[in-house]
Design a protein around this motif. Structure first.
Motif, PDB file in Angstrom:
ATOM      1  N   VAL A  60       0.858  -1.180   0.000  1.00 24.90           N
ATOM      2  CA  VAL A  60       0.000   0.000   0.000  1.00 24.90           C
ATOM      3  C   VAL A  60       0.899   1.235   0.000  1.00 24.90           C
ATOM      4  O   VAL A  60       1.826   1.333   0.801  1.00 24.90           O
ATOM      5  CB  VAL A  60      -0.918   0.020   1.239  1.00 24.90           C
ATOM      6  N   LEU A  61       0.614   2.169  -0.904  1.00 28.27           N
ATOM      7  CA  LEU A  61       1.389   3.400  -1.007  1.00 28.27           C
ATOM      8  C   LEU A  61       0.548   4.560  -0.502  1.00 28.27           C
ATOM      9  O   LEU A  61      -0.585   4.765  -0.958  1.00 28.27           O
ATOM     10  CB  LEU A  61       1.786   3.640  -2.469  1.00 28.27           C
ATOM     11  N   VAL A  62       1.094   5.328   0.452  1.00 28.27           N
ATOM     12  CA  VAL A  62       0.329   6.422   1.050  1.00 28.27           C
ATOM     13  C   VAL A  62       1.280   7.506   1.525  1.00 28.27           C
ATOM     14  O   VAL A  62       2.418   7.227   1.914  1.00 28.27           O
ATOM     15  CB  VAL A  62      -0.533   5.890   2.232  1.00 28.27           C
ATOM     16  N   SER A  63       0.824   8.746   1.480  1.00 18.98           N
ATOM     17  CA  SER A  63       1.649   9.851   1.973  1.00 18.98           C
ATOM     18  C   SER A  63       1.700   9.819   3.494  1.00 18.98           C
ATOM     19  O   SER A  63       0.781   9.330   4.157  1.00 18.98           O
ATOM     20  CB  SER A  63       1.081  11.195   1.508  1.00 18.98           C
ATOM     21  N   SER A  64       2.768  10.365   4.046  1.00 18.37           N
ATOM     22  CA  SER A  64       2.898  10.404   5.503  1.00 18.37           C
ATOM     23  C   SER A  64       1.802  11.265   6.126  1.00 18.37           C
ATOM     24  O   SER A  64       1.309  10.963   7.211  1.00 18.37           O
ATOM     25  CB  SER A  64       4.281  10.934   5.898  1.00 18.37           C
ATOM     26  N   SER A  65       1.391  12.334   5.435  1.00 18.63           N
ATOM     27  CA  SER A  65       0.348  13.205   5.985  1.00 18.63           C
ATOM     28  C   SER A  65      -0.986  12.478   6.067  1.00 18.63           C
ATOM     29  O   SER A  65      -1.738  12.629   7.039  1.00 18.63           O
ATOM     30  CB  SER A  65       0.210  14.476   5.139  1.00 18.63           C
ATOM     31  N   ILE A  79       3.000  -1.519   4.253  1.00 15.60           N
ATOM     32  CA  ILE A  79       2.604  -0.132   4.021  1.00 15.60           C
ATOM     33  C   ILE A  79       3.852   0.678   3.688  1.00 15.60           C
ATOM     34  O   ILE A  79       4.819   0.693   4.467  1.00 15.60           O
ATOM     35  CB  ILE A  79       1.927   0.484   5.256  1.00 15.60           C
ATOM     36  N   ALA A  80       3.837   1.338   2.536  1.00 12.74           N
ATOM     37  CA  ALA A  80       4.940   2.199   2.122  1.00 12.74           C
ATOM     38  C   ALA A  80       4.515   3.654   2.298  1.00 12.74           C
ATOM     39  O   ALA A  80       3.611   4.135   1.608  1.00 12.74           O
ATOM     40  CB  ALA A  80       5.319   1.929   0.667  1.00 12.74           C
ATOM     41  N   VAL A  81       5.144   4.326   3.239  1.00 12.34           N
ATOM     42  CA  VAL A  81       4.799   5.707   3.579  1.00 12.34           C
ATOM     43  C   VAL A  81       5.760   6.653   2.871  1.00 12.34           C
ATOM     44  O   VAL A  81       6.985   6.525   3.005  1.00 12.34           O
ATOM     45  CB  VAL A  81       4.866   5.933   5.100  1.00 12.34           C
ATOM     46  N   LEU A  82       5.212   7.589   2.114  1.00 10.38           N
ATOM     47  CA  LEU A  82       6.023   8.545   1.368  1.00 10.38           C
ATOM     48  C   LEU A  82       6.382   9.748   2.227  1.00 10.38           C
ATOM     49  O   LEU A  82       5.521  10.342   2.874  1.00 10.38           O
ATOM     50  CB  LEU A  82       5.258   9.049   0.136  1.00 10.38           C
ATOM     51  N   ILE A 101       7.388   0.546   5.771  1.00 14.42           N
ATOM     52  CA  ILE A 101       8.427   1.051   4.876  1.00 14.42           C
ATOM     53  C   ILE A 101       8.293   2.564   4.772  1.00 14.42           C
ATOM     54  O   ILE A 101       7.191   3.100   4.696  1.00 14.42           O
ATOM     55  CB  ILE A 101       8.274   0.437   3.472  1.00 14.42           C
ATOM     56  N   VAL A 102       9.417   3.238   4.754  1.00 15.33           N
ATOM     57  CA  VAL A 102       9.444   4.668   4.446  1.00 15.33           C
ATOM     58  C   VAL A 102      10.131   4.820   3.102  1.00 15.33           C
ATOM     59  O   VAL A 102      11.288   4.416   2.934  1.00 15.33           O
ATOM     60  CB  VAL A 102      10.186   5.473   5.525  1.00 15.33           C
ATOM     61  N   PRO A 157      -4.542  13.448  -1.738  1.00 15.57           N
ATOM     62  CA  PRO A 157      -4.774  14.136  -3.002  1.00 15.57           C
ATOM     63  C   PRO A 157      -3.507  14.510  -3.770  1.00 15.57           C
ATOM     64  O   PRO A 157      -3.481  14.393  -4.996  1.00 15.57           O
ATOM     65  CB  PRO A 157      -5.554  15.390  -2.570  1.00 15.57           C
ATOM     66  N   SER A 158      -2.462  14.951  -3.094  1.00 13.75           N
ATOM     67  CA  SER A 158      -1.240  15.339  -3.806  1.00 13.75           C
ATOM     68  C   SER A 158      -0.561  14.134  -4.442  1.00 13.75           C
ATOM     69  O   SER A 158       0.010  14.226  -5.539  1.00 13.75           O
ATOM     70  CB  SER A 158      -0.264  16.058  -2.863  1.00 13.75           C
ATOM     71  N   VAL A 159      -0.639  12.974  -3.774  1.00 11.98           N
ATOM     72  CA  VAL A 159      -0.068  11.750  -4.348  1.00 11.98           C
ATOM     73  C   VAL A 159      -0.906  11.299  -5.535  1.00 11.98           C
ATOM     74  O   VAL A 159      -0.364  10.916  -6.579  1.00 11.98           O
ATOM     75  CB  VAL A 159       0.028  10.637  -3.286  1.00 11.98           C
ATOM     76  N   TYR A 160      -2.230  11.354  -5.398  1.00 14.64           N
ATOM     77  CA  TYR A 160      -3.091  11.038  -6.541  1.00 14.64           C
ATOM     78  C   TYR A 160      -2.740  11.918  -7.731  1.00 14.64           C
ATOM     79  O   TYR A 160      -2.629  11.443  -8.863  1.00 14.64           O
ATOM     80  CB  TYR A 160      -4.562  11.270  -6.180  1.00 14.64           C
TER      81      TYR A 160
END
Length: 228
Positions: A60-65, A79-82, A101-102, A157-160
């Protein structure tokens, strides 16, 4: 037969075929959240779809925010946190999951000023993956190198905007919640305006309506149409 999350997910490729899917819920007029989170939108079937996507995905890819605002907890799926700044609370529940994961640019891994953040996150159980220059394409490439073929993008939204703007989303799962509120926002993919001029087209694969009477939540599945 009752509508299930599997029905909404639709047909899938073999596990060795690379595919990136994005799941998003929005109001009738395009708000991505209510009271600052997306959890107040959708219904139980939408939540089940999110879990079904996680079961399908390798990561799963998701922003830290977003992970912070939505209070992500531990998960069976990695979970991969950007993050670029590595300014992530190490007590976030996600770090007690199976594989936390970061994903960050190489510069974030070599900047001496970020050494305390790296140490704190390592102690929390996180491992780091370099995304090179941190561009959307190199983020996906980094996950592929780790053997993650199936990627479920959960935003925000910014990652999308970055992923769609760079044509990196193969399938879009959109849940349309036909409600409005004074607490709605943010509205739409504002960061799309920061992308280079482009036009992306998606073909509608399926629509489903919620079985709950009076609910009227609509589930849409689109696939990217690319020029051969």
């Amino acid at each position: 037969m009752a509508l299930s999350a599997t029905d909404i997910l639709g047909p899938v490729h073999s596990p060795n075929k690379r595919e990136t899917r994005a799941a998003m819920v929005m109001t009738l007029f395009g708000a991505f959240g209510r009271n600052g989170i997306s959890g107040d939108l959708g219904n139980e079937l939408d939540s089940a779809l999110l879990q079904q996507l996680r079961a399908w995905a390798d990561v799963v890819l998701v922003s830290s925010s977003t992970a912070t605002a939505e209070e992500y907890g531990p998960a069976d799926t990695p979970i991969a946190v950007l993050s670029r700044s590595l300014d992530i609370d190490p007590s976030l529940g996600v770090f007690s999951g199976r594989d936390a994961i970061v994903v960050c640019p190489e510069q974030s891994l070599t900047d001496d000023k970020l050494a305390p953040q790296r140490t704190a996150l390592k102690h929390a159980g996180a491992r780091f993956i370099s995304s090179g220059d941190g561009s959307p394409a190199t983020i996906i490439e980094a996950l592929h190198r780790e053997g993650f073929n199936r990627i479920a993008c959960e935003g925000g939204p910014s990652v999308y905007a970055d992923m769609i703007g760079n044509d990196l989303i193969d399938v879009l799962h959109i849940t349309l919640d036909p409600t409005t509120s004074a607490a709605d926002g943010p509205w739409g993919l504002a960061d799309i305006a920061n992308q280079e001029a482009f036009k992306r087209r998606y073909a509608l694969e399926a629509t489903h309506t919620s079985p709950d009477e009076g609910d009227s939540v609509l589930f849409l599945r689109y696939r990217s149409v690319r020029d051969e």
